[in-house]
Design a protein around this motif. Structure first.
Motif, PDB file in Angstrom:
ATOM      1  N   ARG A   1      31.028  36.752  30.863  1.00  0.00           N
ATOM      2  CA  ARG A   1      31.132  35.345  31.256  1.00  0.00           C
ATOM      3  C   ARG A   1      31.884  35.318  32.581  1.00  0.00           C
ATOM      4  NH1 ARG A   1      34.376  34.057  26.022  1.00  0.00           N
ATOM      5  NH2 ARG A   1      35.197  36.016  26.823  1.00  0.00           N
ATOM      6  N   VAL A   2      31.198  34.844  33.604  1.00  0.00           N
ATOM      7  CA  VAL A   2      31.719  34.974  34.970  1.00  0.00           C
ATOM      8  C   VAL A   2      32.086  33.606  35.537  1.00  0.00           C
ATOM      9  CG1 VAL A   2      31.126  35.690  37.326  1.00  0.00           C
ATOM     10  CG2 VAL A   2      30.325  37.036  35.369  1.00  0.00           C
ATOM     11  N   ILE A   3      33.225  33.570  36.209  1.00  0.00           N
ATOM     12  CA  ILE A   3      33.596  32.373  36.970  1.00  0.00           C
ATOM     13  C   ILE A   3      33.363  32.661  38.444  1.00  0.00           C
ATOM     14  CG2 ILE A   3      35.529  30.938  37.743  1.00  0.00           C
ATOM     15  CD1 ILE A   3      36.752  31.586  34.914  1.00  0.00           C
ATOM     16  N   LEU A   4      32.596  31.816  39.098  1.00  0.00           N
ATOM     17  CA  LEU A   4      32.434  31.911  40.549  1.00  0.00           C
ATOM     18  C   LEU A   4      33.363  30.882  41.173  1.00  0.00           C
ATOM     19  CD1 LEU A   4      28.537  32.078  40.841  1.00  0.00           C
ATOM     20  CD2 LEU A   4      30.172  33.972  40.668  1.00  0.00           C
TER      21      LEU A   4
ATOM     22  N   ALA B   1      38.885  33.779  48.029  1.00  0.00           N
ATOM     23  CA  ALA B   1      39.530  34.924  47.376  1.00  0.00           C
ATOM     24  C   ALA B   1      41.032  34.695  47.224  1.00  0.00           C
ATOM     25  CB  ALA B   1      39.273  36.196  48.179  1.00  0.00           C
ATOM     26  N   GLU B   2      41.656  34.070  48.228  1.00  0.00           N
ATOM     27  CA  GLU B   2      43.101  33.829  48.143  1.00  0.00           C
ATOM     28  C   GLU B   2      43.425  32.888  46.984  1.00  0.00           C
ATOM     29  OE1 GLU B   2      45.282  35.618  49.937  1.00  0.00           O
ATOM     30  OE2 GLU B   2      43.426  36.581  50.572  1.00  0.00           O
ATOM     31  N   ILE B   3      42.590  31.886  46.776  1.00  0.00           N
ATOM     32  CA  ILE B   3      42.795  30.957  45.651  1.00  0.00           C
ATOM     33  C   ILE B   3      42.510  31.681  44.330  1.00  0.00           C
ATOM     34  CG2 ILE B   3      42.014  28.807  44.577  1.00  0.00           C
ATOM     35  CD1 ILE B   3      41.302  27.834  47.463  1.00  0.00           C
ATOM     36  N   ALA B   4      41.459  32.502  44.332  1.00  0.00           N
ATOM     37  CA  ALA B   4      41.066  33.219  43.105  1.00  0.00           C
ATOM     38  C   ALA B   4      42.174  34.163  42.624  1.00  0.00           C
ATOM     39  CB  ALA B   4      39.776  33.992  43.350  1.00  0.00           C
ATOM     40  N   LYS B   5      42.904  34.755  43.570  1.00  0.00           N
ATOM     41  CA  LYS B   5      43.998  35.663  43.183  1.00  0.00           C
ATOM     42  C   LYS B   5      45.041  34.937  42.340  1.00  0.00           C
ATOM     43  CE  LYS B   5      43.669  38.556  47.313  1.00  0.00           C
ATOM     44  NZ  LYS B   5      44.226  38.772  48.663  1.00  0.00           N
ATOM     45  N   ILE B   6      45.366  33.714  42.735  1.00  0.00           N
ATOM     46  CA  ILE B   6      46.366  32.923  42.001  1.00  0.00           C
ATOM     47  C   ILE B   6      45.820  32.551  40.620  1.00  0.00           C
ATOM     48  CG2 ILE B   6      47.783  30.825  42.048  1.00  0.00           C
ATOM     49  CD1 ILE B   6      48.454  32.602  44.374  1.00  0.00           C
ATOM     50  N   VAL B   7      44.572  32.085  40.577  1.00  0.00           N
ATOM     51  CA  VAL B   7      43.969  31.670  39.302  1.00  0.00           C
ATOM     52  C   VAL B   7      43.917  32.845  38.333  1.00  0.00           C
ATOM     53  CG1 VAL B   7      41.865  30.771  38.219  1.00  0.00           C
ATOM     54  CG2 VAL B   7      42.601  29.863  40.423  1.00  0.00           C
TER      55      VAL B   7
ATOM     56  N   HIS C   1      45.272  35.167  33.488  1.00  0.00           N
ATOM     57  CA  HIS C   1      45.057  36.547  33.011  1.00  0.00           C
ATOM     58  C   HIS C   1      43.568  36.862  32.871  1.00  0.00           C
ATOM     59  CE1 HIS C   1      49.338  36.464  32.328  1.00  0.00           C
ATOM     60  NE2 HIS C   1      49.184  35.378  31.594  1.00  0.00           N
ATOM     61  N   ILE C   2      42.804  36.424  33.848  1.00  0.00           N
ATOM     62  CA  ILE C   2      41.373  36.773  33.892  1.00  0.00           C
ATOM     63  C   ILE C   2      41.192  37.749  35.058  1.00  0.00           C
ATOM     64  CG2 ILE C   2      39.008  35.905  34.159  1.00  0.00           C
ATOM     65  CD1 ILE C   2      40.038  33.149  33.269  1.00  0.00           C
ATOM     66  N   PRO C   3      40.609  38.934  34.797  1.00  0.00           N
ATOM     67  CA  PRO C   3      40.484  39.929  35.868  1.00  0.00           C
ATOM     68  C   PRO C   3      39.711  39.404  37.077  1.00  0.00           C
ATOM     69  CG  PRO C   3      39.900  40.884  33.745  1.00  0.00           C
ATOM     70  CD  PRO C   3      40.083  39.415  33.519  1.00  0.00           C
ATOM     71  N   LEU C   4      40.196  39.798  38.243  1.00  0.00           N
ATOM     72  CA  LEU C   4      39.563  39.399  39.496  1.00  0.00           C
ATOM     73  C   LEU C   4      38.639  40.515  39.958  1.00  0.00           C
ATOM     74  CD1 LEU C   4      39.675  37.297  41.840  1.00  0.00           C
ATOM     75  CD2 LEU C   4      41.554  38.631  42.794  1.00  0.00           C
ATOM     76  N   GLN C   5      37.431  40.150  40.367  1.00  0.00           N
ATOM     77  CA  GLN C   5      36.480  41.145  40.877  1.00  0.00           C
ATOM     78  C   GLN C   5      36.243  40.861  42.349  1.00  0.00           C
ATOM     79  OE1 GLN C   5      34.490  43.590  39.381  1.00  0.00           O
ATOM     80  NE2 GLN C   5      34.321  43.112  37.198  1.00  0.00           N
ATOM     81  N   LEU C   6      37.049  41.481  43.198  1.00  0.00           N
ATOM     82  CA  LEU C   6      36.943  41.190  44.631  1.00  0.00           C
ATOM     83  C   LEU C   6      35.784  41.936  45.287  1.00  0.00           C
ATOM     84  CD1 LEU C   6      40.583  41.043  46.044  1.00  0.00           C
ATOM     85  CD2 LEU C   6      38.914  39.195  45.893  1.00  0.00           C
TER      86      LEU C   6
END
Ligand SMILES: [Zn+2]
Ligand SMILES: [Zn+2]
Length: 227
Positions: free
Chosen positions: A187-190, A133-139, A144-149
């Motif tokens: 379209r989801v990025i895991l 999640a910490e890496i995903a926040k930066i990406v 500018h892709i919404p994060l779904q925590l």
């Protein structure tokens, strides 16, 4: 302002303590020596395939995810660095890896949201942070892709998988995740730190597809490559 701060307080390299690390936190030499995953790889699972075609395993039993992109191969000493990060030392590595992932993997991808690999509640309490999640926040910020925590949760604590055969890993992952979000046609990025057999990402991909996702890509920092 960021530039000024950098000049006043130059950042040292996270890996070798050189003072010439720049904004990434890695010096030129360390960056160059990373085990970049540049081999021709299967587009679906990122295992080396010689010719960038689908590998035998993906042809025979296609995983639930559509593509996998990995920055690095999971090799020493990066493997040790990622272990340190996962257990709470070397926290600034999240920013470095997030920036690298956005730059090298994210450039050509279009996606509607990013979902980091969820940790089980108990594991999260032990570690106090979710390394993916910490890496995903930066990406998410960079691209500018919404994060779904909160979209997905891990509802089944899974035992350490390292020593288990692949079939057993797949079995262990059944029913491991739940998805609370409506992902119709998304379209989801895991995002995960390390992909070993892909059993966890496959189970999570199945879960988000069942919630409506039209395409699922796995983005990982490092991919285990059988030697
Ligand atoms: Zn260095
Ligand atoms: Zn494959």
């Amino acid at each position: 302002m960021a530039g000024l701060i950098e000049r006043l307080f130059p950042q040292s390299c996270l890996l070798c303590s050189s003072w010439r690390a720049g904004s990434l936190g890695l010096c030129h030499d360390c960056l160059h020596d990373m085990p970049w995953h540049t081999d021709h790889a299967c587009p679906q699972c990122a295992l080396p395939s010689g010719n960038s075609m689908l590998c035998g395993q993906c042809l025979q039993a296609p995983p639930a995810f559509d593509a996998t992109r990995s920055l690095f191969q999971y090799r020493f000493p990066l493997s040790a660095t990622l272990q340190q990060y996962k257990y709470g030392q070397l926290l600034p590595l999240a920013r470095t890896m997030g920036l690298l992932l956005a730059e090298h993997v994210g450039r050509h991808s279009a996606a509607d949201c990013i979902i980091p690999m969820p940790l089980h509640r108990k594991r999260l309490q032990e570690r106090s942070f979710n390394q993916s999640a910490e890496i995903a926040k930066i990406v998410s910020k960079q691209l500018h892709i919404p994060l779904q925590l909160q979209a997905c949760t891990r509802i089944k604590p899974t035992p350490p998988q390292a020593s288990l055969p692949y079939k057993q890993r797949i079995k262990n992952m059944q029913g491991a995740f739940a998805c609370q979000a409506e992902l119709t046609d998304m379209r989801v990025i895991l995002l995960d730190d390390v992909m070993t057999t892909g059993a966890s990402l496959n189970a999570l991909a199945k879960t988000v597809k069942a919630a409506g996702a039209s395409r699922v890509e796995c983005w990982v920092i490092a991919r285990t490559i059988a030697e």
